[in-house]
Design a protein around this motif. Structure first.
Motif, PDB file in Angstrom:
ATOM      1  N   GLU A 427      66.194 -62.100  61.381  1.00 14.07           N
ATOM      2  CA  GLU A 427      67.346 -62.700  62.065  1.00 14.07           C
ATOM      3  C   GLU A 427      67.294 -62.432  63.562  1.00 14.07           C
ATOM      4  O   GLU A 427      67.441 -63.347  64.381  1.00 14.07           O
ATOM      5  CB  GLU A 427      68.646 -62.150  61.503  1.00 14.07           C
ATOM      6  CG  GLU A 427      69.874 -62.717  62.226  1.00 14.07           C
ATOM      7  CD  GLU A 427      71.191 -62.164  61.716  1.00 14.07           C
ATOM      8  OE1 GLU A 427      72.249 -62.677  62.140  1.00 14.07           O
ATOM      9  OE2 GLU A 427      71.168 -61.223  60.909  1.00 14.07           O
ATOM     10  N   THR A 428      67.092 -61.183  63.943  1.00 16.90           N
ATOM     11  CA  THR A 428      67.045 -60.834  65.361  1.00 16.90           C
ATOM     12  C   THR A 428      65.910 -61.545  66.063  1.00 16.90           C
ATOM     13  O   THR A 428      66.059 -62.025  67.198  1.00 16.90           O
ATOM     14  CB  THR A 428      66.895 -59.311  65.521  1.00 16.90           C
ATOM     15  OG1 THR A 428      68.048 -58.676  64.960  1.00 16.90           O
ATOM     16  CG2 THR A 428      66.771 -58.914  66.979  1.00 16.90           C
ATOM     17  N   LEU A 429      64.775 -61.656  65.410  1.00 17.10           N
ATOM     18  CA  LEU A 429      63.644 -62.347  66.013  1.00 17.10           C
ATOM     19  C   LEU A 429      63.969 -63.815  66.255  1.00 17.10           C
ATOM     20  O   LEU A 429      63.695 -64.357  67.339  1.00 17.10           O
ATOM     21  CB  LEU A 429      62.411 -62.219  65.105  1.00 17.10           C
ATOM     22  CG  LEU A 429      61.112 -62.852  65.646  1.00 17.10           C
ATOM     23  CD1 LEU A 429      59.908 -61.995  65.270  1.00 17.10           C
ATOM     24  CD2 LEU A 429      60.923 -64.265  65.101  1.00 17.10           C
ATOM     25  N   LEU A 430      64.586 -64.468  65.274  1.00 23.02           N
ATOM     26  CA  LEU A 430      64.919 -65.894  65.427  1.00 23.02           C
ATOM     27  C   LEU A 430      65.999 -66.107  66.478  1.00 23.02           C
ATOM     28  O   LEU A 430      65.965 -67.086  67.226  1.00 23.02           O
ATOM     29  CB  LEU A 430      65.353 -66.473  64.085  1.00 23.02           C
ATOM     30  CG  LEU A 430      64.255 -66.636  63.035  1.00 23.02           C
ATOM     31  CD1 LEU A 430      64.841 -67.100  61.709  1.00 23.02           C
ATOM     32  CD2 LEU A 430      63.184 -67.629  63.511  1.00 23.02           C
ATOM     33  N   VAL A 431      66.973 -65.204  66.566  1.00 25.67           N
ATOM     34  CA  VAL A 431      68.012 -65.315  67.597  1.00 25.67           C
ATOM     35  C   VAL A 431      67.389 -65.164  68.983  1.00 25.67           C
ATOM     36  O   VAL A 431      67.725 -65.924  69.922  1.00 25.67           O
ATOM     37  CB  VAL A 431      69.118 -64.270  67.375  1.00 25.67           C
ATOM     38  CG1 VAL A 431      70.022 -64.177  68.603  1.00 25.67           C
ATOM     39  CG2 VAL A 431      69.943 -64.623  66.151  1.00 25.67           C
ATOM     40  N   SER A 432      66.480 -64.220  69.135  1.00 30.46           N
ATOM     41  CA  SER A 432      65.796 -64.043  70.420  1.00 30.46           C
ATOM     42  C   SER A 432      65.028 -65.301  70.799  1.00 30.46           C
ATOM     43  O   SER A 432      65.070 -65.759  71.953  1.00 30.46           O
ATOM     44  CB  SER A 432      64.841 -62.854  70.347  1.00 30.46           C
ATOM     45  OG  SER A 432      65.540 -61.648  70.108  1.00 30.46           O
ATOM     46  N   ALA A 433      64.336 -65.877  69.819  1.00 29.19           N
ATOM     47  CA  ALA A 433      63.580 -67.105  70.073  1.00 29.19           C
ATOM     48  C   ALA A 433      64.510 -68.264  70.401  1.00 29.19           C
ATOM     49  O   ALA A 433      64.224 -69.079  71.291  1.00 29.19           O
ATOM     50  CB  ALA A 433      62.720 -67.443  68.855  1.00 29.19           C
ATOM     51  N   ALA A 434      65.633 -68.344  69.706  1.00 30.96           N
ATOM     52  CA  ALA A 434      66.598 -69.427  69.933  1.00 30.96           C
ATOM     53  C   ALA A 434      67.138 -69.397  71.354  1.00 30.96           C
ATOM     54  O   ALA A 434      67.181 -70.419  72.053  1.00 30.96           O
ATOM     55  CB  ALA A 434      67.751 -69.316  68.931  1.00 30.96           C
ATOM     56  N   ASP A 435      67.572 -68.219  71.788  1.00 37.38           N
ATOM     57  CA  ASP A 435      68.151 -68.100  73.127  1.00 37.38           C
ATOM     58  C   ASP A 435      67.110 -68.394  74.206  1.00 37.38           C
ATOM     59  O   ASP A 435      67.411 -69.049  75.217  1.00 37.38           O
ATOM     60  CB  ASP A 435      68.732 -66.703  73.318  1.00 37.38           C
ATOM     61  CG  ASP A 435      69.963 -66.462  72.459  1.00 37.38           C
ATOM     62  OD1 ASP A 435      70.497 -67.446  71.907  1.00 37.38           O
ATOM     63  OD2 ASP A 435      70.386 -65.297  72.342  1.00 37.38           O
ATOM     64  N   ALA A 436      65.887 -67.912  73.992  1.00 34.81           N
ATOM     65  CA  ALA A 436      64.833 -68.156  74.973  1.00 34.81           C
ATOM     66  C   ALA A 436      64.486 -69.637  75.035  1.00 34.81           C
ATOM     67  O   ALA A 436      64.275 -70.199  76.120  1.00 34.81           O
ATOM     68  CB  ALA A 436      63.597 -67.336  74.622  1.00 34.81           C
ATOM     69  N   TRP A 437      64.405 -70.281  73.889  1.00 35.99           N
ATOM     70  CA  TRP A 437      64.078 -71.708  73.855  1.00 35.99           C
ATOM     71  C   TRP A 437      65.146 -72.514  74.581  1.00 35.99           C
ATOM     72  O   TRP A 437      64.838 -73.347  75.446  1.00 35.99           O
ATOM     73  CB  TRP A 437      63.969 -72.173  72.397  1.00 35.99           C
ATOM     74  CG  TRP A 437      63.370 -73.551  72.239  1.00 35.99           C
ATOM     75  CD1 TRP A 437      63.683 -74.695  72.947  1.00 35.99           C
ATOM     76  CD2 TRP A 437      62.337 -73.939  71.332  1.00 35.99           C
ATOM     77  NE1 TRP A 437      62.923 -75.757  72.527  1.00 35.99           N
ATOM     78  CE2 TRP A 437      62.093 -75.327  71.534  1.00 35.99           C
ATOM     79  CE3 TRP A 437      61.618 -73.247  70.354  1.00 35.99           C
ATOM     80  CZ2 TRP A 437      61.142 -76.029  70.780  1.00 35.99           C
ATOM     81  CZ3 TRP A 437      60.673 -73.955  69.610  1.00 35.99           C
ATOM     82  CH2 TRP A 437      60.439 -75.327  69.819  1.00 35.99           C
ATOM     83  N   GLY A 450      67.926 -74.443  70.070  1.00 34.93           N
ATOM     84  CA  GLY A 450      68.668 -73.188  70.098  1.00 34.93           C
ATOM     85  C   GLY A 450      69.684 -73.128  68.974  1.00 34.93           C
ATOM     86  O   GLY A 450      69.821 -72.105  68.281  1.00 34.93           O
ATOM     87  N   VAL A 451      70.408 -74.227  68.755  1.00 36.46           N
ATOM     88  CA  VAL A 451      71.391 -74.295  67.677  1.00 36.46           C
ATOM     89  C   VAL A 451      70.703 -74.124  66.320  1.00 36.46           C
ATOM     90  O   VAL A 451      71.173 -73.372  65.452  1.00 36.46           O
ATOM     91  CB  VAL A 451      72.146 -75.648  67.723  1.00 36.46           C
ATOM     92  CG1 VAL A 451      72.950 -75.867  66.441  1.00 36.46           C
ATOM     93  CG2 VAL A 451      73.076 -75.690  68.933  1.00 36.46           C
ATOM     94  N   MET A 452      69.581 -74.813  66.121  1.00 37.26           N
ATOM     95  CA  MET A 452      68.899 -74.753  64.825  1.00 37.26           C
ATOM     96  C   MET A 452      68.403 -73.356  64.491  1.00 37.26           C
ATOM     97  O   MET A 452      68.610 -72.846  63.384  1.00 37.26           O
ATOM     98  CB  MET A 452      67.732 -75.741  64.801  1.00 37.26           C
ATOM     99  CG  MET A 452      68.146 -77.176  64.554  1.00 37.26           C
ATOM    100  SD  MET A 452      66.745 -78.223  64.105  1.00 37.26           S
ATOM    101  CE  MET A 452      65.906 -78.331  65.677  1.00 37.26           C
TER     102      MET A 452
END
Length: 581
Positions: A427-437, A450-452
């Protein structure tokens, strides 16, 4: 054609740095754009503008006394991210509230709205006025769908002058709304523009022909005509604008108007003056009094050869603000009072400290390794297809999809690597990727990815290994988030046309007891087929909508990139031999 650049994906950032170095007495760099480097009146309203880069003097060149307090500056032809807008607005805030103003484009609306919500949640009185001056982009009945072009300047200047005059946030908003309602523009193009690193322009116009109704992002015109004489062009532009008077103006005769004859990038000032000679005569013949005309480059489209004409229908209040002095790097009028420079301490742009990563459970950390491999595969497939994605997007849009996806995927991969190295769960990894994207890509696609990724992250968690059911639930949440956020439906010729069949197929396959690898692969095939079928659709949303017929026969760039991404992830899941199941 653009010749001077380093890495095309870094062009906008390098441009902003150079712009600030050249104009440090008026602007300073903050995360996401620029703000004034001079002190503003305490408790006054901050006018924050913005949009994609490639339009100089808009948007950074219009920051300074008498005009904007800050500008959020996205990648070339891509909206700034919500994080960039928030950062600029926070730095520009004087304590009297913030007015956000920008051209009416889907990506800008998504990101600026997110930033506005965050500011409001923090107690900042934040309002928005979108600019909708381009009469060619929608009918009068749907003028709320119109895009903003060179008429941006009239709205920005009126709002900023009202702020300088001490108006409250309510009245600054009122003035901006009125300025927008009384601004009308139309443009033409003779050639398209070429983005850094591209071999061909975003669109072409046959030799001796002119596209009428173009936007400022390289969008093709709505129709083509033979290239007229300078006088003939003036006749066309003035005729189109005088055919649609703003509400409350019964006739042109006796009215006072501000005028902008705007060069789009490659038309020389001397040519503009030849055209303006006839424009001025025509407006006088119509009984109009021209007030402080502007002839030159105010809102450009990189190196496009084109011209636009804007009429700003004035009342006494708007005329005062149109005439008001301003001093910015690219726009000067009258004489402003001397402003104090901010000192070094005030000009410091605080950088957020890196977030502390709480380690996930061992099972979630193992899944994070697979998630990182999937994101690396996404980056690889985007890098491989970036040029093709840009080409597809340029058929009826602005051609920035490939570069935007590159920037987003690169940032997401870097953030995911960092999170995984710190022991993050999935989860944390995907949230980090989402915000960066979202932050790095900007544009509509940046917001949507980011939403996805955030929606998916919320379902898989950090405490257990993801299951086929939790991943399917995450994908369903992502679809819901996308449709709620972007408002697109199946058939609109957007990424949603691929997302919906992917989601439905994945859920159906998982419901039958299929493992994640098999279910995902089947769903990816459904998305690929659906993306291919978007070639037969006419767009009903976004920048491609005004050029719907031009996109027939070409798939939607967002749907196509989505299909490429889910297929690349299917390969990773297969290689992992179902370890996430």
């Amino acid at each position: 054609m653009t010749r001077l650049f380093n890495d095309p994906t870094e062009f906008a950032d390098e441009m902003i740095d150079g712009f600030v170095a050249a104009n440090h007495l008026q602007v300073r760099r903050v995360s996401g754009g620029v703000v004034r480097s001079t002190r503003s009146t305490p408790d006054s309203v901050a006018v924050v503008i913005g949009g994609g880069s490639g339009h100089y003097p808009a948007f950074g060149g219009l920051v300074g006394q008498g005009l904007a307090h800050g500008a959020a500056m996205g990648n070339l032809f891509a909206s700034p991210s919500a994080g960039q807008v928030y950062s600029v607005a926070t730095a520009a805030n004087n304590g009297g509230g913030v007015l956000l103003s920008y051209g009416n484009y889907a990506g800008d609306v998504l990101h600026f709205t997110q930033a506005q919500e965050k500011l409001r949640n923090e107690g900042v009185d934040c309002r928005t006025v979108t600019v909708t001056d381009d009469i060619a982009s929608a009918s009068i009945a749907e003028k709320h769908k119109r895009r903003g072009i060179a008429g941006d300047l009239t709205v920005f200047k009126a709002a900023a002058a009202a702020s300088e005059a001490g108006y409250s946030i309510d009245d600054v908003e009122r003035v901006a709304i009125l300025a927008n309602e009384r601004t009308r523009s139309i443009g033409v193009a003779f050639t398209g523009c070429t983005l850094p690193g591209a071999d061909t322009p975003l669109f072409t116009v046959p030799e001796g022909r002119m596209a009428v109704g173009m936007g400022i992002h390289g969008e093709p015109g709505l129709r083509e005509t033979d290239v007229p004489s300078a006088d003939g062009l003036a006749d066309l532009l003035v005729g189109e604008l005088l055919a649609e008077l703003p509400d409350g103006i019964g006739q042109a005769d006796g009215q006072r108007v501000g005028v902008i004859l705007n060069g789009l990038g490659s038309v020389k000032y001397e040519e503009l003056f030849v055209v303006y000679k006839r424009v001025a005569a025509l407006l006088e013949e119509a009984g109009l009094t021209v007030v402080d005309p502007e002839v030159g480059e105010l809102v450009t489209s990189f190196d496009m050869a084109g011209v636009s004409l804007t009429l700003f229908w004035l009342d006494d209040e708007l005329e005062t603000f149109w005439r008001a002095p301003a001093d910015t790097p690219a726009y000067r009028k009258g004489s402003v009072g001397a402003a104090e420079q901010m000192d070094e301490a005030e000009m410091h742009d605080s950088v957020a400290t890196a977030a502390v990563v709480e380690p996930g459970s061992p099972e979630s950390q193992a899944a994070a390794v697979t998630a990182l491999a999937a994101i690396e595969a996404v980056l690889a497939v985007i890098e491989e297809n970036a040029d093709e994605l840009g080409r597809i997007d340029a058929v009826a849009g602005d051609g920035d999809h490939g570069v935007g996806m590159q920037r987003g995927a690169r940032a997401a991969a870097a953030a995911a690597r960092d999170a995984q190295a710190k022991g993050a769960g999935v989860e944390t990894l995907l949230v980090s990727a989402a915000d960066a994207w979202a932050d790095r890509a900007g544009g509509t696609s940046g917001a949507l990815w980011g939403v996805m990724l955030r929606a998916l992250a919320g379902e898989v968690g950090d405490t257990a290994a993801p299951t086929a059911e939790s991943v399917s639930a995450g994908v369903t949440a992502a679809r819901t988030g996308i449709q709620s956020f972007g408002k697109a439906e199946v058939g609109d010729k957007t990424m949603v046309d691929a997302i919906v069949p992917f989601t439905d197929t994945l859920a159906a396959e998982v419901a039958t007891g299929k493992g994640l690898t098999a279910a995902w692969s089947t769903a990816a095939d459904a998305a690929t087929a659906a993306a291919r079928e978007t070639a037969d659709l006419l767009p009903r949303m976004g920048r491609a909508r005004p050029h719907a017929e031009k996109s027939l026969g070409t798939p939607d760039a967002g749907a196509h990139s989505f299909a490429l991404i889910v297929q690349s992830i299917a390969v990773v899941l297969t290689a992992e031999k179902g370890e996430t199941e």
